[in-house]
Design a protein around this motif. Structure first.
Motif, PDB file in Angstrom:
ATOM      1  N   GLY A 148       0.778  -1.228   0.000  1.00 34.09           N
ATOM      2  CA  GLY A 148       0.000   0.000   0.000  1.00 34.09           C
ATOM      3  C   GLY A 148       0.812   1.281   0.000  1.00 34.09           C
ATOM      4  O   GLY A 148       0.242   2.374  -0.035  1.00 34.09           O
ATOM      5  N   GLU A 230      -4.277   0.315 -16.620  1.00 33.53           N
ATOM      6  CA  GLU A 230      -5.387  -0.637 -16.690  1.00 33.53           C
ATOM      7  C   GLU A 230      -5.394  -1.373 -18.027  1.00 33.53           C
ATOM      8  O   GLU A 230      -5.592  -2.594 -18.081  1.00 33.53           O
ATOM      9  N   ASP A 233      -2.641  -3.869 -18.083  1.00 26.32           N
ATOM     10  CA  ASP A 233      -2.971  -5.020 -17.246  1.00 26.32           C
ATOM     11  C   ASP A 233      -3.909  -5.979 -17.987  1.00 26.32           C
ATOM     12  O   ASP A 233      -3.801  -7.203 -17.836  1.00 26.32           O
ATOM     13  N   GLY A 256      -2.935  -8.326 -12.592  1.00 28.41           N
ATOM     14  CA  GLY A 256      -3.921  -8.083 -11.542  1.00 28.41           C
ATOM     15  C   GLY A 256      -3.334  -7.955 -10.157  1.00 28.41           C
ATOM     16  O   GLY A 256      -4.076  -7.890  -9.183  1.00 28.41           O
ATOM     17  N   GLN A 257      -1.995  -7.928 -10.033  1.00 26.44           N
ATOM     18  CA  GLN A 257      -1.393  -7.764  -8.719  1.00 26.44           C
ATOM     19  C   GLN A 257      -1.615  -6.329  -8.245  1.00 26.44           C
ATOM     20  O   GLN A 257      -1.305  -5.374  -8.952  1.00 26.44           O
ATOM     21  N   LYS A 258      -2.138  -6.183  -7.065  1.00 27.12           N
ATOM     22  CA  LYS A 258      -2.431  -4.853  -6.541  1.00 27.12           C
ATOM     23  C   LYS A 258      -1.151  -4.041  -6.432  1.00 27.12           C
ATOM     24  O   LYS A 258      -0.173  -4.460  -5.834  1.00 27.12           O
ATOM     25  N   GLY A 259      -1.171  -2.867  -7.061  1.00 28.44           N
ATOM     26  CA  GLY A 259      -0.018  -1.987  -6.986  1.00 28.44           C
ATOM     27  C   GLY A 259       0.997  -2.166  -8.087  1.00 28.44           C
ATOM     28  O   GLY A 259       1.944  -1.390  -8.174  1.00 28.44           O
TER      29      GLY A 259
END
Length: 352
Positions: A148, A230, A233, A256-259
């Protein structure tokens, strides 16, 4: 273009004009970091980072990177020392880094390869333990977050690239992320010949300033970057769906990995695949598909570095194996689905 009209009206083309100041402020907000020094390219950003800390000894770095990483170390007056990489992330292996430390070692320059985060905790612990500076070549890592938090906030300094091939660009450019305002101001001066005012030059600086035109390009691109990431991705997701189960291939960066920012779609071509990596590379060329062996050859195999003791192949087995197997498939936001399906078919079944 309204931004260009503003430049013409201001009659300021460079030297930290209003456009550059706006760009710096906008980047600070987007990246969620306070202190940014904009530079003309990331290579010079790496040089300035090393100059800021007076690094003239040994700098432990990765042989699995674009050659600019090691070139910057040399141009700063220091010497690269190569350590091996982690087999999963292809980033510097902290254990290998620690094994390379000598009394001459002053810094670690790690690379977030393909935008995948290094073991920042492991490297930070080694840097603390041995009193070393920790600098990140974050050329691929624009907008990447870890737990985060902005990845570029890690280490003593991080350097971004805004080259035209990157997720976000200003045609050419880069930035240094600093932990304090005092360090930012020193880097600002270094980027402008070391000038403090019109009669005072306090340090041996360089001319690494970004022009108002490049800053305008960055300002025009920044509102689109989330949409661009986006779209990238989605392209990476289609590759993953079509190739992740192909025997002998390993897809390195799950989508799709967050960050993450889907900067690249690298694959490793293993011995179970129907043909060696170079044969696949040429097979794709036969179909007008331009993949890249990114990074091959290793920096440590290049003539200006291959005689260094740390460049010996026996000491870099994972980096060497990775360089012989790596292939990055075409990835850009508007890659046509029909064209991408063709790429997937050739890679999934190269013998037909």
């Amino acid at each position: 273009m309204p931004l260009l009209e503003e430049i013409w009206q201001s009659r300021i083309l460079t030297n930290g004009g209003v456009m550059l100041q706006r760009f710096e402020a906008a980047l600070s907000r987007y990246l969620n970091v306070e202190h940014i020094t904009i530079v003309s390219n990331a290579s010079l950003g790496l040089v300035l980072a090393l100059r800021e800390f007076g690094i003239t000894g040994e700098v432990i770095t990765s042989p699995f990177s674009f050659v600019a990483t090691s070139h910057a170390i040399r141009w700063a007056g220091a010497e690269p020392v190569f350590a091996d990489i982690d087999p999963l992330t292809l980033n510097l292996d902290p254990a290998s880094v620690e094994a390379r430390i000598t009394p001459k070692t002053q810094a670690i320059m790690a690379v977030h390869c393909y935008g995948a985060p290094c073991d920042t905790e492991g490297l930070a612990e080694i840097a603390r333990k041995h009193g070393l500076r920790l600098i990140y070549d974050a050329a691929h890592a624009f907008g990447v977050r870890k737990a985060g938090k902005p990845l570029v906030a890690e280490g003593d300094l991080s350097i971004l690239s805004f080259h035209a091939t990157k997720v976000f660009h200003s045609f050419e450019g880069g930035a240094i992320i600093s932990p304090t305002r005092e360090m930012k101001l020193r880097l600002d001066r270094l980027a402008n010949f070391g000038i403090e005012d019109e009669v005072t030059v306090s340090s041996t600086g360089l001319n690494t300033k970004m022009s108002e035109l490049h800053a305008a390009m960055g300002l025009a691109m920044l509102p689109k970057v989330d949409e661009i990431i986006e779209a990238r991705d989605q392209v990476a997701g289609r590759y993953w769906s079509g190739l992740s189960q192909v025997q002998g291939l390993r897809c390195l960066c799950p989508p799709g990995q967050k960050g993450h920012n889907s900067y690249a779609f690298p694959i490793l071509v293993g011995p179970e695949y129907p043909m060696p990596r170079d044969a696949l590379y040429h097979r794709l060329r036969e179909h007008n598909i331009y993949a890249r062996r990114y990074f091959y050859p290793l920096i440590s195999d290049m003539p200006m570095y291959q005689m260094l003791p740390s460049a010996a192949p026996a000491g870099l087995p994972i980096a060497r194996r990775s360089a012989e197997r790596i292939l990055c498939l075409p990835l850009y936001p508007d890659l046509d689905r029909v064209a991408q399906d063709k790429i997937i078919r050739v890679v999934a079944d190269p013998c037909h």
